[in-house]
Design an enzyme around this catalytic site. Sequence first.
Site, short mmCIF file in Angstrom:
data_model
loop_
_atom_site.label_atom_id
_atom_site.label_comp_id
_atom_site.label_asym_id
_atom_site.label_seq_id
_atom_site.Cartn_x
_atom_site.Cartn_y
_atom_site.Cartn_z
N ASP A 1 -10.06 3.15 1.78
CA ASP A 1 -10.20 2.49 3.08
C ASP A 1 -10.86 3.41 4.11
OD1 ASP A 1 -9.10 0.01 2.45
OD2 ASP A 1 -7.05 0.68 2.85
N LYS B 1 0.81 -1.23 0.00
CA LYS B 1 0.00 0.00 0.00
C LYS B 1 0.84 1.28 0.00
CE LYS B 1 -4.33 -1.70 1.87
NZ LYS B 1 -5.36 -1.61 2.92
#
Length: 286
Positions: free
Chosen positions: A106, A70
């Site tokens: 997210d 990420k």
Amino acid sequence: MNLAKVKLFALIGDPVDQSLSPAMHNAAFRALGLNCAYVALRVPERFLPDAIGGIRALGMAGFNVTTPHKIGIVGLLDELDESASLVGAVNTVKNDRGKLIGFNTDGEGALRALKGKIGPIKRKEVVLLGAGGAAHAIAFSLASAGARLTIANRTVPKARAFASTIEQKLGINVEVISLARAKLTEALKNADALINATSVGMYPRADQTLVSASMMHRGLIVNDIVYRPLLTRLLREARRAGGRTIDGLGMLVHQGALAFEIWTGKRAPIKVMDSAAKRQLRGESM
Ligand code: ATR
């Protein structure tokens, strides 16, 4: 499905074989009759640049990014959306006619799951457990939406560094505490919501929790991002205390739905995605 014209999407990470994303996205593509497919691809850390080159060469339409890539992916993309540049991490990439644009869904996913129960986030007191990757994305979204944030973490200096990054970037005050029972109990007295963004309570150590019923009050909204098992010990404690709960599929499904919308420009079939994720979880022997 016309496989000669299929638009290909993927999840890249390591490991990926337990992921619920292929089930969620393929169910959504099917529901909307889109000629798209989504696969999970294990990419060891050293191969990340090659994998991104491959994605460009193959003209894949978009992809999700999970642990451990990420943060590492940021430097390999052409552009970052504000959601990703704020957090410094990417979980969704869109291939916009050869340009790879990074997003982070997210935090917004967690926010949407929370909003369903709590309503507007502004001025709500939220205690966030954890200071890792997941906590970062959630904290930035909560702080941007005007929540009053207390971060509780086992390693306090890590949480302090993280809180000061948020304070610098957003110009707001963030409280930091340890996981000591007295500190947590005090913080939870005035809290509207508690979010667990640590891995505590995750299978196979499903009997663990950082907060017990006696530390919570009636009406507290408790959200666990752990979804294996779906009903975690923390959520059971919350129910015993008379609190309301949001399970880990809330954030997962909403982050997926946001990615789907970025890629397709169409409204995501949330219920279809949620059922597909639940079906897969139910099929697992746990
Ligand atoms: P992720 O990217 O999924 O958030 P991570 O970056 O490894 O994963 O972060 C894990 C979080 O869970 C951290 O906040 C970690 O606390 P530390 O910062 O002190 O390491 C927390 N965590 C993991 N195991 C824990 C445990 N047994 N007790 C308390 N906190 C724990």
